[in-house]
Motif scaffolding. Structure first.
Motif, short mmCIF file in Angstrom:
data_model
loop_
_atom_site.label_atom_id
_atom_site.label_comp_id
_atom_site.label_asym_id
_atom_site.label_seq_id
_atom_site.Cartn_x
_atom_site.Cartn_y
_atom_site.Cartn_z
N LEU A 12 6.08 -5.23 1.88
CA LEU A 12 4.99 -4.59 0.76
C LEU A 12 4.09 -5.60 0.48
N LYS A 13 4.42 -6.85 0.39
CA LYS A 13 3.44 -7.77 0.26
C LYS A 13 2.59 -8.13 1.23
N GLU A 14 3.14 -8.11 2.54
CA GLU A 14 2.16 -8.55 3.46
C GLU A 14 1.27 -7.11 3.87
N ARG A 15 1.76 -5.87 3.49
CA ARG A 15 1.08 -4.73 3.67
C ARG A 15 -0.35 -4.99 2.80
N ASP A 16 -0.06 -5.14 1.61
CA ASP A 16 -0.92 -5.14 0.23
C ASP A 16 -1.97 -6.33 0.64
N LEU A 39 2.19 -6.95 12.22
CA LEU A 39 3.21 -7.12 11.02
C LEU A 39 4.43 -6.43 11.51
N VAL A 40 4.35 -5.14 11.85
CA VAL A 40 5.50 -4.31 12.43
C VAL A 40 6.31 -5.27 13.34
N GLU A 41 5.63 -5.96 14.29
CA GLU A 41 6.19 -6.79 15.48
C GLU A 41 7.09 -7.83 14.85
N LYS A 42 6.30 -8.45 13.80
CA LYS A 42 6.89 -9.76 13.37
C LYS A 42 8.04 -9.24 12.47
N ASP A 136 0.35 6.75 -9.29
CA ASP A 136 1.18 5.75 -10.27
C ASP A 136 1.47 4.42 -9.23
N LYS A 137 0.86 4.29 -7.86
CA LYS A 137 1.30 3.25 -7.04
C LYS A 137 0.28 2.79 -6.52
N LYS A 138 -0.10 1.37 -6.39
CA LYS A 138 -1.28 0.83 -5.74
C LYS A 138 -1.20 1.02 -4.40
N TYR A 139 -2.28 1.27 -3.63
CA TYR A 139 -2.31 1.42 -2.04
C TYR A 139 -1.24 2.51 -1.59
N ALA A 140 -1.19 3.53 -2.46
CA ALA A 140 -0.11 4.68 -1.88
C ALA A 140 -1.29 5.75 -1.47
#
Length: 175
Positions: A12-16, A39-42, A136-140
Motif C-alpha cells: 500500500l505504501k509503495e502503491r501510494d 512492484l508486483v514482481e519485487k 472514504d479511502k485515498k487512491y481507491a
C-alpha cells in the motif's frame, strides 16, 4: 521474512508512492505501468484467496490489472495464435481483477461507494467503462466494464447514469 500484514502495508505504501509520482508528473503513464509491474514482481506475493479485507482486494486488483495490461501489450506486439493466446490471458486477468473489485464492494456493503461512466476520448469505449470510487479511502479508484458489477452498483443505488470526468482523467485518456 515479512508477515502478511507487513507485506500488505508495504504494498500500500509503495502503491501510494507510485500514484503520487504520477500525479506530480514524475512518472508518465508508461513508466507508471512499468513501475507497477516491478512492484508486483519485487513483492513476490501471490493473490489472496479469499479476499476478506479491502487491503487484500486492493492488492489483488492491482496484481491482476498489472498482468492484464502486460498481456494486452504483448498481444498488440504479436500476431496469429500467439496474439490470441495473449489476449485470452489479458481477458482472464481482467476477469480476476473484476472479482477482486466485486469482493471489495461486498466487504464495504456498497457504503461510501460511487460509480459512474467516465468520459473517454475513445468513442468505441463510450458508456462501457465506468469508474468506482471508495469515497472514504485515498487512491481507491477502480475501472471496469463488467456488467454484473454495473448491475450491482445500480441495484445498490450507488451508480449515476450521468457520465463524469474520471478522477484520474489525465491517466485514463492518455494513449
Amino acid at each position: 521474512m515479512a508477515t502478511e500484514k507487513e507485506n500488505i502495508e508495504n504494498f500500500l505504501k509503495e502503491r501510494d508512492n507510485l500514484i503520487k509520482k504520477l500525479e506530480d508528473g514524475k512518472l508518465d503513464k508508461r513508466s507508471f505501468l512499468d513501475e507497477n509491474a516491478n512492484l508486483v514482481e519485487k513483492l513476490s506475493m501471490r493473490p489472496f484467496c479469499p479476499v476478506d479485507t479491502i487491503e487484500k482486494g486492493l492488492y489483488n486488483y492491482h496484481y491482476y490489472n498489472v498482468l492484464a495490461k502486460y498481456y494486452n501489450d504483448m498481444g498488440n506486439l504479436s500476431k496469429g495464435r500467439k496474439q490470441k493466446c495473449n489476449f485470452n490471458k489479458r481477458d482472464n486477468y481482467y476477469c480476476e481483477k473484476d472479482k477482486s473489485l466485486q469482493a471489495m464492494l461486498e466487504i464495504k456493503n456498497y457504503e461510501n461507494v460511487e460509480g459512474y461512466y467516465i468520459e473517454l476520448h475513445s468513442a468505441r469505449l463510450k458508456n462501457s467503462i465506468f469508474e468506482v470510487v471508495f469515497t472514504d479511502k485515498k487512491y481507491a479508484i477502480f475501472h471496469s466494464k463488467n456488467l454484473g458489477i454495473l448491475k450491482n452498483l445500480k441495484d445498490n443505488s450507488v451508480f449515476s447514469e450521468v457520465s463524469q470526468k474520471s478522477i484520474i482523467d489525465t491517466y485514463v485518456n492518455k494513449p
